[in-house]
Design a protein around this motif. Sequence first.
Motif, PDB file in Angstrom:
ATOM      1  N   TYR A 198       2.813   8.617  -3.383  1.00 54.46           N
ATOM      2  CA  TYR A 198       3.693   7.555  -2.919  1.00 54.46           C
ATOM      3  C   TYR A 198       3.101   6.182  -3.252  1.00 54.46           C
ATOM      4  O   TYR A 198       1.888   5.965  -3.112  1.00 54.46           O
ATOM      5  N   PRO A 199       3.948   5.238  -3.672  1.00 55.11           N
ATOM      6  CA  PRO A 199       3.427   3.914  -4.056  1.00 55.11           C
ATOM      7  C   PRO A 199       2.966   3.073  -2.866  1.00 55.11           C
ATOM      8  O   PRO A 199       2.264   2.081  -3.048  1.00 55.11           O
ATOM      9  N   LEU A 225      14.397   6.446   3.718  1.00 59.18           N
ATOM     10  CA  LEU A 225      15.264   7.286   2.892  1.00 59.18           C
ATOM     11  C   LEU A 225      14.545   7.678   1.608  1.00 59.18           C
ATOM     12  O   LEU A 225      14.617   8.836   1.166  1.00 59.18           O
ATOM     13  N   ALA A 226      13.852   6.721   1.005  1.00 61.23           N
ATOM     14  CA  ALA A 226      13.092   7.015  -0.212  1.00 61.23           C
ATOM     15  C   ALA A 226      11.990   8.039   0.057  1.00 61.23           C
ATOM     16  O   ALA A 226      11.749   8.946  -0.752  1.00 61.23           O
ATOM     17  N   HIS A 237      11.400   4.027  -6.003  1.00 56.53           N
ATOM     18  CA  HIS A 237      12.051   2.711  -6.096  1.00 56.53           C
ATOM     19  C   HIS A 237      13.535   2.823  -6.457  1.00 56.53           C
ATOM     20  O   HIS A 237      14.339   1.980  -6.046  1.00 56.53           O
ATOM     21  N   LEU A 238      13.902   3.851  -7.211  1.00 51.89           N
ATOM     22  CA  LEU A 238      15.318   4.059  -7.510  1.00 51.89           C
ATOM     23  C   LEU A 238      16.104   4.356  -6.239  1.00 51.89           C
ATOM     24  O   LEU A 238      17.219   3.848  -6.046  1.00 51.89           O
ATOM     25  N   HIS A 275       6.787 -12.032  -3.256  1.00 54.33           N
ATOM     26  CA  HIS A 275       6.977 -10.592  -3.444  1.00 54.33           C
ATOM     27  C   HIS A 275       6.967 -10.290  -4.938  1.00 54.33           C
ATOM     28  O   HIS A 275       7.802 -10.816  -5.679  1.00 54.33           O
ATOM     29  N   ASN A 276       6.064  -9.438  -5.351  1.00 58.36           N
ATOM     30  CA  ASN A 276       5.933  -9.128  -6.782  1.00 58.36           C
ATOM     31  C   ASN A 276       7.004  -8.169  -7.278  1.00 58.36           C
ATOM     32  O   ASN A 276       7.291  -8.121  -8.469  1.00 58.36           O
ATOM     33  N   GLY A 277       7.580  -7.376  -6.364  1.00 56.63           N
ATOM     34  CA  GLY A 277       8.639  -6.465  -6.755  1.00 56.63           C
ATOM     35  C   GLY A 277       8.148  -5.287  -7.561  1.00 56.63           C
ATOM     36  O   GLY A 277       6.953  -4.958  -7.583  1.00 56.63           O
ATOM     37  N   TYR A 278       9.097  -4.646  -8.263  1.00 60.28           N
ATOM     38  CA  TYR A 278       8.790  -3.461  -9.084  1.00 60.28           C
ATOM     39  C   TYR A 278       9.600  -3.560 -10.370  1.00 60.28           C
ATOM     40  O   TYR A 278      10.793  -3.876 -10.345  1.00 60.28           O
TER      41      TYR A 278
END
Length: 658
Positions: free
Chosen positions: A22-23, A44-45, A84-85, A122-125
Motif C-alpha cells: 500500500y502506498p 474504499l481503495a 489511486h485509480l 500536496h504533491n499528488g500522484y
Amino acid sequence: MSSLIENSPVAHQYKSMIESFYPYKSFNQAQEQLHDLVPIDYFLAKELTITLFIFIGSPNSVFTDAEVSSEVPTNKEDVSLLFHLIIAISKAIRAGNSCLPLSNIAGSRFCFYASDNGIVSHNGYEFPLIVPLKNFLSSLALTPDKNKAIVVTEQALYLRRYYNFEQELNDFIADNQTNTRLASRFASAAIVQCLNDLFKIEGTNNCVDEIDWQKVAVANALNKRLSIIAGGPGTGKTYTVTKLLAAIVSLNSPEALKIALVAPTGKAAQRLTESLLNAISGFKGEIASEILDKIPYQAQTLHRLLGVIPNKVNFRHHQDNKLTLDVLVVDEVSMVDLPMMVRLIRALPEHCQLVLLGDADQLPSVAVGNVLADLAPRPHKGYSKANKSYLTEVTRFKGFKPFKNNAYDHITFLTKSRRFDSKGLVGRIAELVITGDATKSWNLLAEQEIPALLSLNINQWLPQLVKQYYLPLAKCEELSKAFSLFGQFRILCATRVGLEGVENINQQVEQILYNSGNTQANNQFYHGKPIMITQNDYGLGLFNGDIGLVWTNEKGMLIAYFEQPNGEYLTVLPSRLPSFESVYAMTIHKTQGSEFQHLVMVLPQNKDSKILSRELLYTGITRAKKGLQIASAQSTWFQSVDTQIKRYSGIQTDTNEH
C-alpha cells in the motif's frame, strides 16, 4: 469478503503481501499527499485493491485457492496505481459523475495542489499515459462481464452499481426509441381533431410555417411511451402537460386511466399541484368540463409514489411489484439522480406512458448523475423521417429538422418564455449567464436604474430588506396571508457556511428582528418564524426541504404549520419536529421548484469556491419572477459564469453514435 480471504490460505498470503505494498500507512499520511481526500475515498481503495487483485470474479459465493488470481502484483507500483485509480473513481462519484473517463486522468497529476504564490501543499500522484494505463487495466480483467466491483470500458472506469444503473437506463431508452406499441393506438384523424380542439387551430391540409412547440410537444408525446418536454422558466411546461393530459383523457375516453403526477421534493410537488390547478381553472370554457374533471392535479413526491420503507434503500414498488399506472408525469427532472430514475423505471408497467418535464440548464441533482441533460442534449438534432412525417401530418407544421434515426424523437424543447420577455432584467440576465457571457451580464446588472448590484457588506442592505419583508410576518394575523407574504421574498446563498452563507445570514436576520422590536426572535420558536425541515420523518410526513411557519394557534400555543398541495395544513408540535433550520435565507440548491417575486442572491467572496458555476447562477436567477438583486464581487461573478458543470456518464441518447 475479508472472511473469504481468511478462509483461503493462499488468498490470505497474497492479502498480506498486497497490504505491504500500500502506498500509505494511514489515512492521515494519504491526506498529506493527496488534496481534497476524504475517508471514504481512502478506505474504499483499501478494501477494493485487495479483492480486485486477488479474485478473478467468480460468481460463486465461496472462493477457493484455485480462484485466486495469477495476476497478483509483485511490485508496489501496480498496487499504488490501482489504489489511486479507486480513489479517483470515488472522488468522481462524490462530484456527481457516474464514471471516470480514462482520458481525464491519463498522464495527469492527480490531487496536486499549489497555492497562488506557488507553494506546493500536496504533491499528488502522477498517472501513466493512456496506453500503459489501458494495458494495466486490461491485465486485471475488469470488463463488464467479469462481475467485479470495478468495471472498465474502453473509455471509462465505473463502480459496478453505477455501471449497472446506466445500462438499465440505456436499455430503457433504446427499448422505447423502437417501441411502437402506442404509435397506432389512435387514428391520425382523431389526433388532428383533438389537437385542433385544444389549440384552437382549424384543421387544414396546408402546412403552417411558424411552429407552435407546445402543440408539437403534445402531439409528440401522444404516440410514445417515453417523452421529454424540456424548457426554461415560463416556457409553459405545466400548461403544455395539462393539454397533453387533456388529449390523453379525450382520446382514451370512455376508458378510465390511472394517472399520477410526481416531483422530487415536497415543495416541487406542491408547486406542480398549484400550477396544474391554475392551468385547469384557466381552461374552463375552453376544454370540455368532462375532460377537465378527469385530469388529476394532486402531485406527490417520487418517494411517496414508490413507497418508502423506513431505514431501507429500496422501495415498496420495484420490478417485482410494479405500480398500477397508465400515465406518469415527473416534473423537475433535473433534480432526479441516476439511481432514483432507474428505480422509477423499474417500477413502471410496460404500458405506462412516462412524461418527463424539466429545465436542463438548471443545477443537476445533488447525488450522482445529470439525467435530464443526458436524456435531452442540446441543441435538438432533429426527428427521424417517420416521426417528422407524423408530426407534420397531425400538427400541420412544416420545417422540422431531420435526423438520421429516431434517437431524438421523444424530445421536445419549449423555447418561448411567457414569463420573461426580451426586455426584462431576469430573462436577459438568465440568458446571458447560461450562454456564458460574463461581461455583458455584469454590465447589464451594473447599469440598472434600480440597483441590481448590492454591496458586499450585507449590513448595508440586509436591515432594510428584513424590515420590509420579514418583520411583517410576526405582525400578520392570518396564517394564509403569512405564507403568501413569506413567498414574496427570499435570500439565496451559494453556500451554507461563511459570511455569505445561509447559517450566518439567518442569524443576522433574527438579530435584526430582535433589534427591531420582535423580542421573541432570540428564542428557538416564535410566532412567524419560517423553518425548513432538514431530515426526513416518514411518520410525520415531513421531508427534507419542506418549509413551514411557526404560528400561534387559537389556544395561544405555538404550532408548526406546513402547507399541503391540497390547500390544507399539516400541523406539528415544535417539540416533535425533526431536524430543522431557520429559512430566511436558503441555499440555491434548496430553491429548485420554488418561485419568488423578489430575491437577493449572495455569492461568496472567494471566487475559487468549488460550488460556483453558471448553472448555479441560472438556477438562482430564474427563481425570481420580477425583482432580482445580486451581492457579488465582479471576480466571483466572472468565475461563476465561466465555470460550466460537466458530469460524465455513459448514458446514450443516440446509441448509433457510440
